[in-house]
Design a protein around this motif. Structure first.
Motif, mmCIF file in Angstrom:
data_model
loop_
_atom_site.group_PDB
_atom_site.id
_atom_site.type_symbol
_atom_site.label_atom_id
_atom_site.label_comp_id
_atom_site.label_asym_id
_atom_site.label_seq_id
_atom_site.Cartn_x
_atom_site.Cartn_y
_atom_site.Cartn_z
ATOM 1 N N ILE A 14 0.826 -1.205 0.000
ATOM 2 C CA ILE A 14 0.000 0.000 0.000
ATOM 3 C C ILE A 14 0.862 1.258 0.000
ATOM 4 O O ILE A 14 0.552 2.230 -0.684
ATOM 5 N N GLY A 15 1.943 1.250 0.765
ATOM 6 C CA GLY A 15 2.814 2.426 0.813
ATOM 7 C C GLY A 15 3.397 2.755 -0.544
ATOM 8 O O GLY A 15 3.435 3.926 -0.959
ATOM 9 N N ARG A 16 3.850 1.736 -1.229
ATOM 10 C CA ARG A 16 4.407 1.927 -2.575
ATOM 11 C C ARG A 16 3.343 2.474 -3.531
ATOM 12 O O ARG A 16 3.595 3.423 -4.287
ATOM 13 N N ALA A 17 2.144 1.887 -3.484
ATOM 14 C CA ALA A 17 1.058 2.341 -4.360
ATOM 15 C C ALA A 17 0.691 3.785 -4.061
ATOM 16 O O ALA A 17 0.414 4.572 -4.973
ATOM 17 N N ALA A 18 0.692 4.157 -2.771
ATOM 18 C CA ALA A 18 0.363 5.528 -2.391
ATOM 19 C C ALA A 18 1.425 6.499 -2.893
ATOM 20 O O ALA A 18 1.111 7.592 -3.386
ATOM 21 N N ALA A 19 2.697 6.106 -2.761
ATOM 22 C CA ALA A 19 3.796 6.969 -3.199
ATOM 23 C C ALA A 19 3.743 7.197 -4.708
ATOM 24 O O ALA A 19 3.870 8.338 -5.185
ATOM 25 N N ILE A 20 3.551 6.124 -5.448
ATOM 26 C CA ILE A 20 3.492 6.236 -6.907
ATOM 27 C C ILE A 20 2.229 6.987 -7.332
ATOM 28 O O ILE A 20 2.256 7.810 -8.252
ATOM 29 N N GLY A 21 1.121 6.736 -6.628
ATOM 30 C CA GLY A 21 -0.119 7.450 -6.926
ATOM 31 C C GLY A 21 0.018 8.947 -6.694
ATOM 32 O O GLY A 21 -0.493 9.757 -7.477
ATOM 33 N N VAL A 27 -2.762 4.754 7.545
ATOM 34 C CA VAL A 27 -3.352 3.519 7.048
ATOM 35 C C VAL A 27 -3.694 2.664 8.256
ATOM 36 O O VAL A 27 -2.824 2.057 8.877
ATOM 37 N N SER A 28 -4.965 2.659 8.607
ATOM 38 C CA SER A 28 -5.471 1.801 9.677
ATOM 39 C C SER A 28 -5.872 0.479 9.017
ATOM 40 O O SER A 28 -5.130 -0.051 8.207
ATOM 41 N N SER A 29 -7.038 -0.046 9.342
ATOM 42 C CA SER A 29 -7.467 -1.326 8.764
ATOM 43 C C SER A 29 -8.907 -1.597 9.161
ATOM 44 O O SER A 29 -9.386 -1.101 10.194
ATOM 45 N N ILE A 30 -9.593 -2.413 8.374
ATOM 46 C CA ILE A 30 -10.887 -2.934 8.789
ATOM 47 C C ILE A 30 -10.726 -3.662 10.135
ATOM 48 O O ILE A 30 -11.673 -3.779 10.911
ATOM 49 N N SER A 31 -9.483 -4.075 10.417
ATOM 50 C CA SER A 31 -9.180 -4.740 11.689
ATOM 51 C C SER A 31 -9.321 -3.806 12.887
ATOM 52 O O SER A 31 -9.285 -4.261 14.027
ATOM 53 N N ALA A 32 -9.470 -2.500 12.649
ATOM 54 C CA ALA A 32 -9.776 -1.579 13.737
ATOM 55 C C ALA A 32 -11.215 -1.759 14.216
ATOM 56 O O ALA A 32 -11.572 -1.345 15.318
ATOM 57 N N LEU A 33 -12.039 -2.392 13.365
ATOM 58 C CA LEU A 33 -13.470 -2.513 13.640
ATOM 59 C C LEU A 33 -13.911 -3.937 13.929
ATOM 60 O O LEU A 33 -14.965 -4.142 14.536
ATOM 61 N N VAL A 34 -13.138 -4.910 13.476
ATOM 62 C CA VAL A 34 -13.508 -6.325 13.659
ATOM 63 C C VAL A 34 -12.290 -7.100 14.151
ATOM 64 O O VAL A 34 -11.157 -6.672 13.970
ATOM 65 N N GLY A 91 -9.700 -3.166 3.602
ATOM 66 C CA GLY A 91 -10.137 -4.521 3.883
ATOM 67 C C GLY A 91 -8.985 -5.469 3.595
ATOM 68 O O GLY A 91 -7.830 -5.141 3.830
ATOM 69 N N THR A 92 -9.297 -6.651 3.084
ATOM 70 C CA THR A 92 -8.244 -7.614 2.767
ATOM 71 C C THR A 92 -7.582 -7.226 1.452
ATOM 72 O O THR A 92 -8.183 -7.311 0.385
ATOM 73 N N ILE A 93 -6.343 -6.762 1.560
ATOM 74 C CA ILE A 93 -5.567 -6.316 0.401
ATOM 75 C C ILE A 93 -4.407 -7.294 0.225
ATOM 76 O O ILE A 93 -3.721 -7.636 1.194
ATOM 77 N N LEU A 94 -4.189 -7.754 -0.980
ATOM 78 C CA LEU A 94 -3.112 -8.712 -1.236
ATOM 79 C C LEU A 94 -1.765 -7.992 -1.207
ATOM 80 O O LEU A 94 -1.406 -7.283 -2.151
ATOM 81 N N LEU A 123 -10.792 -9.559 -3.758
ATOM 82 C CA LEU A 123 -9.932 -8.982 -2.742
ATOM 83 C C LEU A 123 -9.295 -7.714 -3.308
ATOM 84 O O LEU A 123 -9.261 -7.512 -4.520
ATOM 85 N N GLY A 124 -8.781 -6.885 -2.427
ATOM 86 C CA GLY A 124 -8.224 -5.617 -2.867
ATOM 87 C C GLY A 124 -6.794 -5.733 -3.343
ATOM 88 O O GLY A 124 -6.070 -6.677 -3.015
ATOM 89 N N ALA A 125 -6.374 -4.750 -4.116
ATOM 90 C CA ALA A 125 -4.980 -4.597 -4.537
ATOM 91 C C ALA A 125 -4.455 -3.305 -3.921
ATOM 92 O O ALA A 125 -5.227 -2.391 -3.632
ATOM 93 N N PRO A 126 -3.147 -3.210 -3.693
ATOM 94 C CA PRO A 126 -2.602 -1.977 -3.117
ATOM 95 C C PRO A 126 -3.039 -0.718 -3.860
ATOM 96 O O PRO A 126 -3.303 0.320 -3.239
ATOM 97 N N GLU A 127 -3.148 -0.815 -5.176
ATOM 98 C CA GLU A 127 -3.526 0.348 -5.983
ATOM 99 C C GLU A 127 -4.934 0.854 -5.649
ATOM 100 O O GLU A 127 -5.262 2.013 -5.935
#
Length: 256
Positions: free
Chosen positions: A20-27, A144-151, A190-193, A219-223
């Motif tokens: 996710i960090g890489r995708a955010a930086a490039i984005g 970047v938190s996570s759905i894991s903050a809620l479940v 959510g669940t990101i590969l 499932l999600g992708a970092p992008e």
């Protein structure tokens, strides 16, 4: 042609050699920002991320450091600002999730997860905020938190509290920093590969079951996180602070 959303901005991202960090930086670079990335150990990944950013004609720098060490925060912010001139947007992404059962959780696994995910976020956000306050031009901080903050998660008893903590940190920081024009928000993937869960999701049957629970059917992708992060970083979100944006394909609302 419309002005790029992050034109003239400098974006700093932690844990950006992969996922996710890489995708955010490039984005961010794609939308006109110069970018500094923090990374822990993947020299090749960091170098290729910098190369992709530079391919968009943007400035980029990679700075190595372990976010679990409080000194890394001031080092990263200082060196990134020395290289790129300032910080307008800070994305706290670095995190780990070494899956483990609860009853025999090793103390060091718990402590390391807390130090990286929660303490690291605190010191990094604090350092970035101090620089933004000194600059006097406001800014945007995204964690970047996570759905894991809620479940919950059976093998994530050490991880889910850190992600709830990061979400809560953004809520409190939004109040503390609002007077300085600094907005603080979180994204909840959510669940990101990614590298974090590639072993856990190596089983094709499990991946299929997980995807079946997502209304959007995959499932999600970092992008998939890049757009929401760029939005929160940009002036389009100028009145958004203390918010949490679920980026999970609808998984959370489908849990019943």
């Amino acid at each position: 042609m419309a002005t790029p959303l992050l034109a003239g901005k400098v974006v700093l991202v932690t844990g950006a050699s992969t996922g996710i960090g890489r995708a955010a930086a490039i984005g961010a670079a794609l939308h006109g920002a110069d970018v500094a990335i923090n990374y822990h150990s993947d020299d090749a990944g960091a170098a290729s991320c910098v190369a992709e950013i530079k391919a968009f004609g943007r400035l980029a720098v990679a700075i190595k450091g372990d976010v679990a060490d409080p000194a890394t925060a001031t080092d990263f912010i200082t060196r990134a600002c020395d290289a790129l001139g300032k910080v307008d947007v800070f994305v706290n992404n670095a995190g780990i999730c070494p899956f483990h059962a609860f009853l025999d959780m090793p103390a060091e696994t718990l402590e390391r997860t807390m130090r990286v995910n929660l303490h690291g976020a605190y010191y990094m956000v604090q350092a970035a905020a101090n620089r933004m306050v000194a600059q006097g031009n406001g800014g945007s901080i995204i964690a970047v938190s996570s759905i894991s903050a809620l479940v919950g998660g059976e093998y994530q008893t050490h991880y889910t509290p850190t992600k709830a903590g990061v979400h809560s940190l953004m809520q409190s920081a939004a109040i503390a920093l609002g007077r300085h024009g600094i907005r603080c928000n979180s994204v909840l993937p959510g669940t990101i590969l990614t590298e974090i869960n590639k072993d856990d999701l190596a089983d094709e049957g499990k991946r299929t079951r997980m995807a079946a629970r997502v209304p959007l059917g995959r499932l999600g992708a970092p992008e998939d996180l890049a757009g929401p992060i760029v939005f929160l970083a940009s002036d389009l979100a100028r009145y958004v602070t203390g918010a949490a944006l679920l980026v999970d394909g609808g998984a959370f609302v489908n849990l019943q």
